[in-house]
Design a protein around this motif. Sequence first.
Motif, PDB file in Angstrom:
ATOM      1  N   SER A 142       0.809  -1.216   0.000  1.00  0.00           N
ATOM      2  CA  SER A 142       0.000   0.000   0.000  1.00  0.00           C
ATOM      3  C   SER A 142       0.846   1.271   0.000  1.00  0.00           C
ATOM      4  O   SER A 142       0.395   2.323  -0.423  1.00  0.00           O
ATOM      5  N   GLY A 143       2.070   1.156   0.537  1.00  0.00           N
ATOM      6  CA  GLY A 143       2.849   2.366   0.762  1.00  0.00           C
ATOM      7  C   GLY A 143       2.493   3.032   2.074  1.00  0.00           C
ATOM      8  O   GLY A 143       2.946   4.130   2.362  1.00  0.00           O
ATOM      9  N   SER A 144       1.694   2.353   2.888  1.00  0.00           N
ATOM     10  CA  SER A 144       1.323   2.969   4.164  1.00  0.00           C
ATOM     11  C   SER A 144       1.861   2.178   5.354  1.00  0.00           C
ATOM     12  O   SER A 144       1.393   2.350   6.473  1.00  0.00           O
ATOM     13  N   THR A 145       2.832   1.291   5.126  1.00  0.00           N
ATOM     14  CA  THR A 145       3.427   0.544   6.234  1.00  0.00           C
ATOM     15  C   THR A 145       4.401   1.463   6.969  1.00  0.00           C
ATOM     16  O   THR A 145       5.414   1.895   6.398  1.00  0.00           O
ATOM     17  N   THR A 146       4.092   1.750   8.232  1.00  0.00           N
ATOM     18  CA  THR A 146       4.872   2.731   8.997  1.00  0.00           C
ATOM     19  C   THR A 146       6.367   2.424   8.972  1.00  0.00           C
ATOM     20  O   THR A 146       7.185   3.278   8.627  1.00  0.00           O
ATOM     21  N   GLU A 147       6.739   1.198   9.393  1.00  0.00           N
ATOM     22  CA  GLU A 147       8.154   0.856   9.507  1.00  0.00           C
ATOM     23  C   GLU A 147       8.873   1.023   8.169  1.00  0.00           C
ATOM     24  O   GLU A 147       9.974   1.564   8.095  1.00  0.00           O
ATOM     25  N   THR A 148       8.250   0.526   7.099  1.00  0.00           N
ATOM     26  CA  THR A 148       8.887   0.545   5.789  1.00  0.00           C
ATOM     27  C   THR A 148       9.089   1.972   5.304  1.00  0.00           C
ATOM     28  O   THR A 148      10.161   2.334   4.808  1.00  0.00           O
ATOM     29  N   MET A 149       8.068   2.790   5.464  1.00  0.00           N
ATOM     30  CA  MET A 149       8.192   4.150   4.957  1.00  0.00           C
ATOM     31  C   MET A 149       9.148   4.974   5.823  1.00  0.00           C
ATOM     32  O   MET A 149       9.940   5.771   5.298  1.00  0.00           O
ATOM     33  N   ALA A 150       9.133   4.751   7.145  1.00  0.00           N
ATOM     34  CA  ALA A 150      10.068   5.479   8.014  1.00  0.00           C
ATOM     35  C   ALA A 150      11.502   5.056   7.683  1.00  0.00           C
ATOM     36  O   ALA A 150      12.401   5.910   7.548  1.00  0.00           O
ATOM     37  N   ASN A 151      11.729   3.764   7.536  1.00  0.00           N
ATOM     38  CA  ASN A 151      13.075   3.306   7.187  1.00  0.00           C
ATOM     39  C   ASN A 151      13.517   3.862   5.830  1.00  0.00           C
ATOM     40  O   ASN A 151      14.652   4.295   5.663  1.00  0.00           O
ATOM     41  N   PHE A 152      12.597   3.859   4.860  1.00  0.00           N
ATOM     42  CA  PHE A 152      12.965   4.388   3.546  1.00  0.00           C
ATOM     43  C   PHE A 152      13.355   5.858   3.633  1.00  0.00           C
ATOM     44  O   PHE A 152      14.357   6.289   3.062  1.00  0.00           O
ATOM     45  N   GLU A 153      12.573   6.627   4.360  1.00  0.00           N
ATOM     46  CA  GLU A 153      12.860   8.072   4.445  1.00  0.00           C
ATOM     47  C   GLU A 153      14.217   8.325   5.105  1.00  0.00           C
ATOM     48  O   GLU A 153      14.977   9.194   4.661  1.00  0.00           O
ATOM     49  N   VAL A 154      14.513   7.569   6.165  1.00  0.00           N
ATOM     50  CA  VAL A 154      15.802   7.751   6.844  1.00  0.00           C
ATOM     51  C   VAL A 154      16.954   7.352   5.913  1.00  0.00           C
ATOM     52  O   VAL A 154      17.957   8.064   5.798  1.00  0.00           O
ATOM     53  N   VAL A 155      16.788   6.225   5.221  1.00  0.00           N
ATOM     54  CA  VAL A 155      17.840   5.769   4.308  1.00  0.00           C
ATOM     55  C   VAL A 155      18.008   6.763   3.160  1.00  0.00           C
ATOM     56  O   VAL A 155      19.135   7.090   2.762  1.00  0.00           O
ATOM     57  N   PHE A 156      16.897   7.260   2.652  1.00  0.00           N
ATOM     58  CA  PHE A 156      16.980   8.201   1.536  1.00  0.00           C
ATOM     59  C   PHE A 156      17.762   9.455   1.944  1.00  0.00           C
ATOM     60  O   PHE A 156      18.565   9.984   1.175  1.00  0.00           O
ATOM     61  N   ASP A 157      17.526   9.883   3.157  1.00  0.00           N
ATOM     62  CA  ASP A 157      18.256  11.025   3.720  1.00  0.00           C
ATOM     63  C   ASP A 157      19.772  10.756   3.753  1.00  0.00           C
ATOM     64  O   ASP A 157      20.576  11.628   3.412  1.00  0.00           O
ATOM     65  N   MET A 158      20.129   9.541   4.171  1.00  0.00           N
ATOM     66  CA  MET A 158      21.554   9.167   4.191  1.00  0.00           C
ATOM     67  C   MET A 158      22.138   9.181   2.776  1.00  0.00           C
ATOM     68  O   MET A 158      23.260   9.623   2.552  1.00  0.00           O
ATOM     69  N   LEU A 159      21.364   8.665   1.829  1.00  0.00           N
ATOM     70  CA  LEU A 159      21.841   8.557   0.446  1.00  0.00           C
ATOM     71  C   LEU A 159      22.063   9.936  -0.154  1.00  0.00           C
ATOM     72  O   LEU A 159      23.049  10.173  -0.863  1.00  0.00           O
ATOM     73  N   LYS A 160      21.139  10.842   0.128  1.00  0.00           N
ATOM     74  CA  LYS A 160      21.238  12.203  -0.405  1.00  0.00           C
ATOM     75  C   LYS A 160      22.544  12.863   0.019  1.00  0.00           C
ATOM     76  O   LYS A 160      23.135  13.647  -0.724  1.00  0.00           O
ATOM     77  N   ASP A 161      22.961  12.536   1.257  1.00  0.00           N
ATOM     78  CA  ASP A 161      24.212  13.111   1.768  1.00  0.00           C
ATOM     79  C   ASP A 161      25.435  12.569   1.038  1.00  0.00           C
ATOM     80  O   ASP A 161      26.493  13.196   1.047  1.00  0.00           O
ATOM     81  N   CYS A 162      25.295  11.366   0.470  1.00  0.00           N
ATOM     82  CA  CYS A 162      26.471  10.690  -0.125  1.00  0.00           C
ATOM     83  C   CYS A 162      26.529  10.806  -1.642  1.00  0.00           C
ATOM     84  O   CYS A 162      27.611  10.812  -2.230  1.00  0.00           O
TER      85      CYS A 162
ATOM     86  N   MET B 333      16.414  10.433  13.280  1.00  0.00           N
ATOM     87  CA  MET B 333      15.142  11.113  13.038  1.00  0.00           C
ATOM     88  C   MET B 333      14.618  10.851  11.620  1.00  0.00           C
ATOM     89  O   MET B 333      15.376  10.826  10.660  1.00  0.00           O
ATOM     90  N   VAL B 334      13.320  10.700  11.506  1.00  0.00           N
ATOM     91  CA  VAL B 334      12.674  10.788  10.201  1.00  0.00           C
ATOM     92  C   VAL B 334      12.636  12.288   9.869  1.00  0.00           C
ATOM     93  O   VAL B 334      12.253  13.089  10.726  1.00  0.00           O
ATOM     94  N   PRO B 335      13.050  12.666   8.661  1.00  0.00           N
ATOM     95  CA  PRO B 335      13.083  14.100   8.347  1.00  0.00           C
ATOM     96  C   PRO B 335      11.716  14.775   8.535  1.00  0.00           C
ATOM     97  O   PRO B 335      10.683  14.140   8.366  1.00  0.00           O
ATOM     98  N   GLN B 336      11.751  16.052   8.889  1.00  0.00           N
ATOM     99  CA  GLN B 336      10.514  16.819   9.047  1.00  0.00           C
ATOM    100  C   GLN B 336       9.791  16.912   7.702  1.00  0.00           C
ATOM    101  O   GLN B 336       8.576  16.766   7.630  1.00  0.00           O
ATOM    102  N   GLN B 337      10.583  17.153   6.672  1.00  0.00           N
ATOM    103  CA  GLN B 337      10.026  17.156   5.312  1.00  0.00           C
ATOM    104  C   GLN B 337      10.424  15.845   4.656  1.00  0.00           C
ATOM    105  O   GLN B 337      11.519  15.726   4.122  1.00  0.00           O
TER     106      GLN B 337
END
Lengths: 428, 428
Positions: A142-162, B333-337
């Motif tokens: 669905s794209g609404s699984t809390t753990e999966t979406m939270a983990n993706f957002e955190v990982v995406f943030d790490m990737l953006k930095d690299c 943290m999960v990003p604010q945005q």
Amino acid sequence: MKFTYQKTSRVDEQELTKIIGSLAGYQANLKDVINAGGYDSDEASINLPSDHELIYSVMQMTGKKKSPNLKYILIIGIGGSNLGTKAIYDALYGYYDVMRTERFPKMIFLDTQDADVLSNLSSLISSIADPNELLINAISKSGSTTETMANFEVVFDMLKDCFSSIADRIVFTTNVGSKLHGAGNNNGIDVLNLPEKVGGRYSIFSAVGLFPLALLGIDIEELMTNAVNIREICVNSQGVENPALVSASILYIQSQQGKNINDNFIFAPQLESMGKWYRQLMGESIGKDGKGITPTVSIGSTDLHSVGQLYLGGPKDKTTTFIYTEHSGEEIMVPQQTHLGLIEMIQGKSISSLMRAIVQGTKLAYEKQELPYMEIALESISVDEIATFMQFKMVEMMYLGKLFGVNTFDQPHVELYKIETKRILEES
Amino acid sequence: MKFTYQKTSRVDEQELTKIIGSLAGYQANLKDVINAGGYDSDEASINLPSDHELIYSVMQMTGKKKSPNLKYILIIGIGGSNLGTKAIYDALYGYYDVMRTERFPKMIFLDTQDADVLSNLSSLISSIADPNELLINAISKSGSTTETMANFEVVFDMLKDCFSSIADRIVFTTNVGSKLHGAGNNNGIDVLNLPEKVGGRYSIFSAVGLFPLALLGIDIEELMTNAVNIREICVNSQGVENPALVSASILYIQSQQGKNINDNFIFAPQLESMGKWYRQLMGESIGKDGKGITPTVSIGSTDLHSVGQLYLGGPKDKTTTFIYTEHSGEEIMVPQQTHLGLIEMIQGKSISSLMRAIVQGTKLAYEKQELPYMEIALESISVDEIATFMQFKMVEMMYLGKLFGVNTFDQPHVELYKIETKRILEES
């Protein structure tokens, strides 16, 4: 795969025949689902192995994403979104990863949420120089699984930095038209489709499992052929010739006689994750309306030294499925002249023959204690044998759900904690 | 560590007080064992944490064997010989090993027998240039454990091929006077002693656990101080102030009311091996004479997406112990945005606060379904908190064995499969 149940399962033959017979109508229904094809019915997953379009689309995506220097495949998904893939990966590679530091690609599974895990993952990601060494597959129906979406957002943030650009190293696997599908399209991220009617615990032969497995170099066409072969046996064979019918009927009869636990006693440590895949399949499919059997996973011979005492000497509340392999990849021998010479009977024996003796000894001990068991012997630890086991078990579970009179394909009670969690998060 | 049971455990307060009261005599007995000191009684393990000679001998051996370039510690042992050490290693390091390729020393556990595992281990060993990078600790009370001795002989054969001299990189841990003790002396291999009366499942604070942990740089003196502190509470506190008395009594009362499963639902994936340690402790200690409770380990939130449906909607045959941590090492943290913006309520939240909300949501769902549970909150994932948990559980199990009226310290039925296996091997 060889399935055995005679005598040792301790069910009355007439009772067994009766219960198997009661499934004739549903068996015909499964045949109809296969003949009709497509993904409209609750049993839709049974049509995955013969879906050539699916194989083609997964192979296209694999060709596009695979790179010769791929080192880490990061699977972000929980429950049905990763348990099947992890079962196969751990059996073939994962169990040895710490010993095989130079073997790649390695697969890393992010399922629940944990700050320490993410902090360690961050170290790994920052050690990667080239984005082609990495592939991220985020999986959610669905794209609404809390753990999966939270983990993706955190990982995406790490990737953006690299990395300056990373979208082409990400693939989403999700239902057509889901929120995640839309987000993929909006962000230039490739998407693989999962049919709406295929639930997570029945999704190993959909893109959920096939894409990561294909990235590992596994021949998914052969895998699917094996699944089709056992599916035909489990749907078309009659009576006691049909392992799925027999196994489901025995589990049902035993549960009616007070055996509320089904222990899957696996004499191959690499297959523990396969056991955990089955644990979800049984737990979610029939654990409802106050009914169900609690599936447990034990590892032989390790757990003979842990819960073996309980199993052999405790309450008779279990039916056991012994799972073992007939052959190992390589013969390893205990020397004929051992160094310490403490146990004579192991000298000059192969490690697999010692394990076979332990399996045999355990079976005899169970018989002496009049503990019921079935046996599943895998030819070897191979993707084809594991796929065969999985398709067999998925059809078994459909029969078992029918015997229990439950909806085999829903999981309404999972919502209970989700509703509470959501309320807490919205209030905080 | 904080233990909570009020209301949620769903036992009658009067009944609880009565059962706790029935343990007064045995509680006095435990005090006597501590006052007497030494290792003569069945409960001998309770005296390990205050054994300063033991700490000294382990630290001596650690000083002798530790080398600055130690990369791999190979633990050869099964059941009680490795489960406690693995619980602590996995919690602190092992769970992240694949992500932390450059962190050393890594610990590798050889327990059951598997040709594929040994073949992969052989590759690793042949990649080691300097024997000081390796330390082997083989652990067996008697020296007659088939798996342990077979694995040791195979590994020793590999080592002989790679190094001219290796005996000083091996340590045996075993009973004084055992066959393995003699073999150590005869072959110039150092030996650490394990008191005869300390069984495997109660041996974590003996040399069995302490030596490998000290090699990792863990402060074993502090570890033992923590164990002594909780031991005093579990032995000296009265009535409902005593967590071990309360927990044992609740498990007993629930089991008498038909709850034949104790699920340890751990909301920290790193602690799965700690759950498996407890599984042996409970399984072997009270699973006998047709009695017992089947211990299971579930991991949150992973297993909410696996067996959560069964637990919340299936048969009410379980009593649950929720185990979770109050703090994580690092805030992530999960990003604010968020990038995809699919779930509003996770934005700007810390990963640990999301997990806390899931734990809270799960507890509320259990209450709604009237499912009994206790709670153990660990301050953090640290060796001291795990040691506290373990000592608490070992005393709890002594009380529980007394309530069940079984011999908490033997495991007679394990012999059943061993006798059969031995016969098969001798005939082959």
